[in-house]
Design a protein around this motif. Structure first.
Motif, PDB file in Angstrom:
ATOM      1  N   ILE A  27      -7.948 -22.657  -0.230  1.00 33.55           N
ATOM      2  CA  ILE A  27      -7.488 -22.021   0.998  1.00 33.55           C
ATOM      3  C   ILE A  27      -7.242 -20.532   0.765  1.00 33.55           C
ATOM      4  O   ILE A  27      -7.651 -19.686   1.560  1.00 33.55           O
ATOM      5  CB  ILE A  27      -6.236 -22.740   1.531  1.00 33.55           C
ATOM      6  N   GLU A  28      -6.614 -20.203  -0.341  1.00 34.11           N
ATOM      7  CA  GLU A  28      -6.362 -18.794  -0.682  1.00 34.11           C
ATOM      8  C   GLU A  28      -7.671 -18.026  -0.827  1.00 34.11           C
ATOM      9  O   GLU A  28      -7.794 -16.899  -0.344  1.00 34.11           O
ATOM     10  CB  GLU A  28      -5.559 -18.721  -1.977  1.00 34.11           C
ATOM     11  N   GLN A  29      -8.665 -18.636  -1.462  1.00 34.86           N
ATOM     12  CA  GLN A  29      -9.955 -17.980  -1.651  1.00 34.86           C
ATOM     13  C   GLN A  29     -10.672 -17.733  -0.327  1.00 34.86           C
ATOM     14  O   GLN A  29     -11.483 -16.825  -0.214  1.00 34.86           O
ATOM     15  CB  GLN A  29     -10.841 -18.810  -2.582  1.00 34.86           C
ATOM     16  N   ARG A  30     -10.369 -18.520   0.678  1.00 36.79           N
ATOM     17  CA  ARG A  30     -10.974 -18.339   1.993  1.00 36.79           C
ATOM     18  C   ARG A  30     -10.294 -17.215   2.779  1.00 36.79           C
ATOM     19  O   ARG A  30     -10.715 -16.872   3.871  1.00 36.79           O
ATOM     20  CB  ARG A  30     -10.928 -19.644   2.785  1.00 36.79           C
ATOM     21  N   GLY A  31      -9.196 -16.680   2.230  1.00 40.13           N
ATOM     22  CA  GLY A  31      -8.575 -15.507   2.822  1.00 40.13           C
ATOM     23  C   GLY A  31      -7.514 -15.776   3.864  1.00 40.13           C
ATOM     24  O   GLY A  31      -7.250 -14.933   4.716  1.00 40.13           O
ATOM     25  N   PHE A  32      -6.924 -16.952   3.822  1.00 44.10           N
ATOM     26  CA  PHE A  32      -5.837 -17.203   4.751  1.00 44.10           C
ATOM     27  C   PHE A  32      -4.718 -17.971   4.066  1.00 44.10           C
ATOM     28  O   PHE A  32      -4.864 -18.434   2.948  1.00 44.10           O
ATOM     29  CB  PHE A  32      -6.318 -17.914   6.019  1.00 44.10           C
TER      30      PHE A  32
END
Length: 61
Positions: A20-25
């Motif tokens: 989720i963090e890698q997806r930018g949110f």
């Protein structure tokens, strides 16, 4: 509903937190509301709504 919220929390905050963090949110919190689990997301855009809908079928109100 609380059992479902626990499952969603585990998915969002434990097992898939890096993805989720890698997806930018960032998911700030969840809450049981009228038969569904509400997910508060920062940096929400169209792509993120699709990810959330596909994974959880959360309401997009």
């Amino acid at each position: 509903m609380l059992k479902l919220q626990k499952e969603v929390d585990r998915y969002l905050f434990e097992t898939h937190a890096k993805d989720i963090e890698q997806r930018g949110f960032r998911v700030t919190h969840t809450a049981p509301v009228d038969g569904y689990v509400f997910c508060r997301i920062q940096e929400e855009d169209h792509k993120i709504k699709g990810y959330r809908r596909n994974v959880f079928a959360c309401s997009l109100k």
